[in-house]
Enzyme design. Structure first.
Site, mmCIF file in Angstrom:
data_model
loop_
_atom_site.group_PDB
_atom_site.id
_atom_site.type_symbol
_atom_site.label_atom_id
_atom_site.label_comp_id
_atom_site.label_asym_id
_atom_site.label_seq_id
_atom_site.Cartn_x
_atom_site.Cartn_y
_atom_site.Cartn_z
ATOM 1 N N ILE A 1 -4.627 -4.506 3.286
ATOM 2 C CA ILE A 1 -5.978 -4.618 3.255
ATOM 3 C C ILE A 1 -6.398 -3.771 4.698
ATOM 4 O O ILE A 1 -5.556 -2.827 5.666
ATOM 5 C CB ILE A 1 -6.402 -5.831 4.387
ATOM 6 C CG1 ILE A 1 -7.505 -6.677 4.994
ATOM 7 C CG2 ILE A 1 -5.515 -6.216 5.667
ATOM 8 C CD1 ILE A 1 -7.841 -8.267 5.114
ATOM 9 N N SER A 2 -7.938 -2.816 4.580
ATOM 10 C CA SER A 2 -8.435 -2.395 5.399
ATOM 11 C C SER A 2 -9.346 -3.364 6.153
ATOM 12 O O SER A 2 -10.205 -4.085 5.588
ATOM 13 C CB SER A 2 -9.195 -0.821 4.399
ATOM 14 O OG SER A 2 -9.965 -1.652 3.902
ATOM 15 N N THR A 3 -10.380 -2.107 7.046
ATOM 16 C CA THR A 3 -11.159 -2.459 7.763
ATOM 17 C C THR A 3 -12.322 -2.439 7.457
ATOM 18 O O THR A 3 -13.802 -3.007 7.609
ATOM 19 C CB THR A 3 -11.728 -1.012 9.262
ATOM 20 O OG1 THR A 3 -11.549 -0.356 8.919
ATOM 21 C CG2 THR A 3 -10.902 -1.395 10.090
#
Length: 251
Positions: free
Chosen positions: A11-13
């Site tokens: 997951i990324s920002t």
């Protein structure tokens, strides 16, 4: 004999809006394995990194792990969790085919161990690339719109400036004093090295400050993607006369 797998979650920002938290991804992968009687050897999880970034330590460890162990498949929640670029995704799959390791997506219901799965994967990958291109285009247009309003688009502003809550440039007085002193010292013939020693800067940083047109109130932006060459005025810190004087001084 049970098939052996590893799970990969990312997951990324940039992806918080997807409603695909790390726990959601991990739970879905474990449920899939339970339903299909697959044994999970290990879960690899990368947090807050980009799908296009090469700096994904858990991803690299996973690839090495499946090459060195008798693993049948990598299982992901969705194919863009492992690669957002179709080119990179296919390159990984073709590399792993040599080790007879398949890629399985829980939500997209494909398995690259068969031709149908490979065809479906290419179709999904194309859509993922298209989606990313749209996001990039929106980001680009938003950046240009901010620049046209004389607003900062990100990163750290030059020494002597700050950005207010409205995205506009303002002078940061304490830093501006340093900038003015650097120009003053240079105008008197003080070397770049001596100026740098005074403030803990390198010669290159001092030279960059002296050549920076921000300090005479000119902000220039020519983004790699935009190629828009936008210029606008900000509050100057030194006079044009002073800037011209130090920039004709011999090094």
């Amino acid at each position: 004999m049970k098939k052996r797998a590893v799970g990969y979650c990312r997951i990324s920002t940039l992806m918080q809006v997807d409603n695909t938290s790390l726990k959601d991804q991990e739970d879905k992968i474990k449920m899939y394995c339970k339903l299909h009687d697959i044994e999970i050897d290990k879960m690899f999880i990368d947090k807050a990194v980009s799908g296009k970034s090469a700096d994904r330590p858990q991803y690299d460890k996973m690839i090495n792990f499946v090459k060195e162990n008798d693993i049948d498949m990598i299982i992901v929640y969705k194919n863009d969790r492992i690669h957002r670029s179709l080119y990179n995704l296919l390159a990984m799959i073709y590399e792993l085919q040599e080790y007879e390791v398949a890629l399985v997506s829980v939500t997209e219901l494909f398995d690259t161990s068969n031709p149908q799965g490979m065809l479906f994967l290419q179709m999904l990958g194309s859509f993922a690339e298209f989606e990313r291109a749209i996001i990039n285009e929106r980001t680009r247009n938003g950046r240009i719109a901010r620049l046209n309003e004389n607003k900062w688009v990100g990163g750290k502003p030059s020494l002597g400036y700050k950005v207010n809550k409205n995205g506009k440039f303002e002078i940061e007085e304490e830093e501006a004093k340093i900038v003015k002193d650097i120009f003053k010292l240079r105008s008197k013939g003080v070397s770049l090295a001596k100026i740098g020693t005074k403030y803990g800067f390198s010669k290159q940083k001092v030279d960059y400050i002296l050549k920076n047109k921000n300090y005479i109130g000119v902000f220039e932006y020519d983004g790699k993607k935009e190629k828009n060459k936008i210029n606008f005025n900000i509050e100057p810190i030194v006079s044009k006369y002073m800037w011209d004087k130090v920039n004709t001084t011999k090094k």
